[in-house]
Design a protein around this motif. Structure first.
Motif: not given
Length: 284
Positions: A61-81, A128-132
Motif C-alpha cells: 500500500d505504499l509507492p515504490v521507486y527505483y532510480i537508475g541511469e544508462s547510456d541507452n535507457v531503452d536497453e536498461r529498462i528492457t532488462r529490468h522488465s 514510500f519505499i526506495f528500492k536502491n
C-alpha cells in the motif's frame, strides 16, 4: 516545490489504448516520458538515448521507486522488465536531453547520484519505499557542467512533482512553530512510552525524542512489523526512542509504531487536555 510559475507543454500519446505521456518545459533542455510498462516496445526508439529513469509501482500500500541511469535507457529498462527482482513496477519515468543536445555521461551520473540522495532522505518520511540498495558514485563536474546539471535537476523535480510522485519533492522535515493546541501525545507510563506528534501536510509527524514500545506484537499487521524493523535498521528508532522527527502517512501508522500493536491513531493521540485527535478534527 517552488513559488515560480512554470509553463509545461504536455503531449499525450495514445497507442493501442496504452497511455504514453510526453512532457517538455519551454525553458528546459530536456524531455520526460511517462510510460506504462506494457507500452515500452511502442516507444523504444524514442528512449534509446543517455538519461535517467524512475521505476514506480506499489508495494504494501505504499509507492515504490527505483532510480537508475544508462547510456541507452531503452536497453536498461528492457532488462529490468525481465528481472524477477524488479517485478514491482508498472510505470517508468524517463528523462533525456533534447535531440540537438543529448545528456552527456558525466551529467547523467551526477543526476542519478543527486536523485538517489534526495530520495533516500525523503524515504525517512515513511511515505514510500526506495528500492536502491547501493549509494551512487558522485561524478566530479566542471563548473559549467554543474550549472547545467543542477538546472536540469531543478526542472526534473518540478515535473516529477506535477505527475504526482512524491519521491523528489520537499517532504516536510522543516521545523516550524507549532501551536501547543496542535500537539498530541501518547503516554503509557508503565511501558515507558511517551510520544509527541502533530498533523502536517504530508501526514502525522512524531517528534525526535519520543519513546516507543520496545517491540511489536505478533498480532500486528505484517507490513507494520516489517516497517518497524526498517525504522530500527535505519536508526530512526534507537533504543526505543525516535532519533529524528519522522513523518508517517497517517496518525494510525504513527500510533502503531509507538505502541507496538495495531492502533487507531484518531483515538490514541490526545492533546494535553485529553481531547482525542478525532475530537479535535471534528471541532475544527
Amino acid at each position: 516545490m517552488t513559488g515560480e510559475s512554470k509553463v509545461i507543454e504536455l503531449i499525450i500519446y495514445e497507442i493501442d489504448s496504452s497511455r504514453i505521456t510526453k512532457l517538455q518545459n519551454t525553458d528546459w533542455k530536456g524531455i520526460c516520458y511517462k510510460i506504462p510498462r506494457n507500452a515500452l516496445k511502442k516507444i523504444k526508439n524514442e528512449i534509446a538515448y543517455p538519461g535517467v529513469y524512475i521505476l514506480t509501482g506499489m508495494e504494501n500500500d505504499l509507492p515504490v521507486y527505483y532510480i537508475g541511469e544508462s547510456d541507452n535507457v531503452d536497453e536498461r529498462i528492457t532488462r529490468h522488465s525481465s528481472d524477477p527482482k524488479k517485478d514491482y513496477w508498472d510505470t517508468v519515468l524517463v528523462f533525456l536531453g533534447i535531440e540537438t543536445q543529448p545528456l552527456d555521461k558525466a551529467i547523467v551520473k551526477y543526476l542519478e547520484s543527486r536523485m538517489c540522495e534526495i530520495a533516500k532522505n525523503n524515504e525517512k518520511s515513511g511515505r514510500f519505499i526506495f528500492k536502491n540498495n547501493k549509494d551512487s558514485d558522485r561524478t566530479i563536474l566542471s563548473e559549467t557542467q554543474l550549472i547545467k546539471a543542477n538546472k536540469y535537476l531543478k526542472e526534473l523535480r518540478v515535473i516529477v512533482d506535477i505527475l504526482g510522485y512524491n519521491i523528489l519533492n520537499d517532504l516536510a522535515f522543516e521545523q516550524s512553530k507549532i501551536d501547543e493546541n496542535d500537539l498530541f501525545y501518547i503516554v503509557k507510563n508503565g511501558k515507558s512510552i511517551n510520544a509527541k506528534g502533530c498533523m502536517v501536510d504530508k501526514g502525522f509527524k512524531v517528534f525526535s525524542g519520543s519513546t516507543c514500545a520496545s517491540s511489536i506484537t505478533d498480532a500486528t499487521t505484517e507490513c507494520f512489523k516489517k516497517f518497524n524493523e526498517k525504522l530500527r535498521q535505519e536508526k530512526i528508532i534507537v533504543n526505543n526512542s525516535f532519533s529524528v522527527d519522522y513523518i508517517f502517512s497517517t496518525p494510525s501508522a504513527a500510533a502503531t509504531q509507538v505502541l507496538g500493536h495495531n492502533a487507531n491513531g484518531l483515538t490514541e493521540w490526545k492533546s494535553k487536555n485529553g481531547l482525542t485527535l478525532k475530537e479535535k478534527i471534528k471541532n475544527d
